[in-house]
Design a protein around this motif. Structure first.
Motif, short mmCIF file in Angstrom:
data_model
loop_
_atom_site.label_atom_id
_atom_site.label_comp_id
_atom_site.label_asym_id
_atom_site.label_seq_id
_atom_site.Cartn_x
_atom_site.Cartn_y
_atom_site.Cartn_z
N VAL A 111 1.00 -1.16 0.06
CA VAL A 111 -0.19 0.09 0.18
C VAL A 111 0.89 1.29 -0.06
CG1 VAL A 111 -0.26 0.08 2.56
CG2 VAL A 111 -1.96 1.05 1.18
N ALA A 112 0.41 2.02 -0.80
CA ALA A 112 1.28 3.50 -0.69
C ALA A 112 0.38 4.60 -0.41
CB ALA A 112 1.80 3.68 -2.07
N VAL A 113 0.57 5.59 0.24
CA VAL A 113 -0.09 6.69 0.65
C VAL A 113 0.74 8.05 0.38
CG1 VAL A 113 -1.08 8.06 2.39
CG2 VAL A 113 -1.59 5.50 2.34
N TYR A 114 0.13 8.87 -0.36
CA TYR A 114 0.88 10.39 -0.18
C TYR A 114 -0.36 11.26 0.06
CZ TYR A 114 2.31 14.87 -2.14
OH TYR A 114 2.56 16.00 -2.22
N THR A 115 0.07 12.40 0.89
CA THR A 115 -0.87 13.23 1.23
C THR A 115 -0.18 14.56 1.10
OG1 THR A 115 -2.34 13.93 2.93
CG2 THR A 115 -0.42 12.99 3.78
N ASN A 116 -1.07 15.80 1.03
CA ASN A 116 -0.31 16.90 0.83
C ASN A 116 -0.56 17.58 2.21
OD1 ASN A 116 -3.19 17.26 1.21
ND2 ASN A 116 -3.34 19.08 -0.21
N THR A 117 0.10 16.92 3.14
CA THR A 117 0.28 17.49 4.61
C THR A 117 1.55 16.90 4.93
OG1 THR A 117 -0.48 17.87 6.88
CG2 THR A 117 -0.88 15.54 5.90
#
Length: 139
Positions: A111-117
């Motif tokens: 699983v990969a997660v990218y967030t703009n925080t």
């Protein structure tokens, strides 16, 4: 600290080389899963370098990620915490950006997660790992 409701920030001209190891690379989560799976399965590096990268030391009692071991830019969760499930990962954070990938050693479940925080705690990663893999980290 960012506030909810802010408009998106265009970072297409952002020089991420300020993050040193970031190498000014811009990628998708799909690309990162592909790259990460090559890192964890041993198909990216020669065997000796792969073993060295995944030779880890405990982070317990330190100031970095709890319940984990750290290698050369990579980490793996303590299998006693994950109920024996071997999970490896990589991640990072730079101004307005937080990204991580976690997967099984065989590369079959990732699983990969990218967030703009920005990274503020391990809670997001631990919650994603629990939801995706059914194991509790940090609880």
């Amino acid at each position: 600290m960012e506030e909810p409701g802010l408009p998106p920030l265009d970072v297409t001209e952002f020089d991420s080389s300020l993050g040193y190891a970031a190498g000014n690379v811009v990628s998708t989560t799909t690309d990162m899963i592909c790259f990460f799976n090559a890192m964890i399965t041993g198909s990216l590096l020669p065997p000796a370098q792969h073993r060295r990268m995944w030779t880890t030391v405990s982070t317990e009692g330190g100031y970095w990620m709890p319940y984990a071991r750290y290698g050369l830019g990579v980490f793996e969760f303590d299998e006693q915490v994950t109920g024996g499930l071997a999970l490896r990962g990589v991640g990072g954070s730079l101004w307005g950006s937080y990204f991580f990938v976690v997967g099984t050693r065989d590369g079959r479940h990732t699983v990969a997660v990218y967030t703009n925080t920005e990274w503020k705690s391990w809670d997001l990663m631990f919650k994603v790992v629990e939801a995706e893999f059914g194991v509790s980290v940090g609880a």
